[in-house]
Design a protein around this motif. Structure first.
Motif, PDB file in Angstrom:
ATOM      1  N   SER A 211       0.805  -1.230   0.000  1.00  0.00           N
ATOM      2  CA  SER A 211       0.000   0.000   0.000  1.00  0.00           C
ATOM      3  C   SER A 211       0.838   1.280   0.000  1.00  0.00           C
ATOM      4  N   ILE A 212       2.150   1.161   0.136  1.00  0.00           N
ATOM      5  CA  ILE A 212       3.016   2.343   0.178  1.00  0.00           C
ATOM      6  C   ILE A 212       2.836   3.159  -1.100  1.00  0.00           C
ATOM      7  N   LYS A 213       2.741   4.447  -0.919  1.00  0.00           N
ATOM      8  CA  LYS A 213       2.551   5.333  -2.072  1.00  0.00           C
ATOM      9  C   LYS A 213       3.873   5.853  -2.616  1.00  0.00           C
ATOM     10  N   ASN A 214       4.963   5.220  -2.205  1.00  0.00           N
ATOM     11  CA  ASN A 214       6.280   5.582  -2.706  1.00  0.00           C
ATOM     12  C   ASN A 214       6.355   5.190  -4.177  1.00  0.00           C
ATOM     13  N   PRO A 215       6.651   6.147  -5.057  1.00  0.00           N
ATOM     14  CA  PRO A 215       6.680   5.844  -6.497  1.00  0.00           C
ATOM     15  C   PRO A 215       7.660   4.732  -6.872  1.00  0.00           C
TER      16      PRO A 215
ATOM     17  N   GLN B  27       5.975   1.417  -6.107  1.00  0.00           N
ATOM     18  CA  GLN B  27       4.938   1.176  -7.104  1.00  0.00           C
ATOM     19  C   GLN B  27       5.547   0.739  -8.438  1.00  0.00           C
TER      20      GLN B  27
END
Length: 147
Positions: free
Chosen positions: A124-128, A131
């Motif tokens: 779920s990490i929103k680190n690009p 992703q």
């Protein structure tokens, strides 16, 4: 350097050699997690766990990525997990045979819950970069990106 590179290997042979080692490491770790997951759903004996693992890995077994799980692999894993009190086995009589049926202990449930939370968090990490990593690693066989 502990592992010397054998210069007699072609690039393809070397990659296959290294990936064989890596595949075993990944599959062994994943096997432990799958055993916890299977036992979180129901109590099972060793042979049933072996069948479930082979069913789970059947596409990878068919393409030669992993070997079938055998009794010589599953029972030492179960024994080790029992030693660490992650699972517990209880002898029962089933169809006139003594079989050891395994279940998760409280410790095993906590470990599975912790692993699940950590996987969900990383996913779920929103680190690009994370992703992009997930998209690249889990892209479809047709080259389309996407998790």
């Amino acid at each position: 350097m502990s592992d010397e590179i054998d210069n007699d290997f072609s690039d393809t042979e070397y990659v296959n050699h290294i990936m064989n080692k890596e595949n075993k490491t990944i599959v062994n770790g994943f096997t432990h997690l799958l055993i916890l997951w299977f036992l979180s759903k129901e109590d099972l004996h060793g042979y049933a766990l072996m069948k479930r693992l082979n069913e789970f890995f059947s596409p990878q077994i068919e393409c030669g990525f992993v070997k079938k799980v055998s009794s010589s692999k599953i029972y030492p894993i179960l024994s080790g997990m029992e030693e660490y009190k992650i699972i517990e086995g209880e002898w029962k009589v089933q169809s006139s045979k003594n079989i050891k049926v395994y279940h998760l202990t409280n410790r095993g449930e906590l470990i599975l819950e912790d692993i699940s939370k950590k996987i969900q968090y990383v996913y779920s990490i929103k680190n690009p970069l994370w992703q992009e990593f997930f998209q690249d690693i889990f892209k479809g066989s047709n080259g389309n990106k996407g998790v």
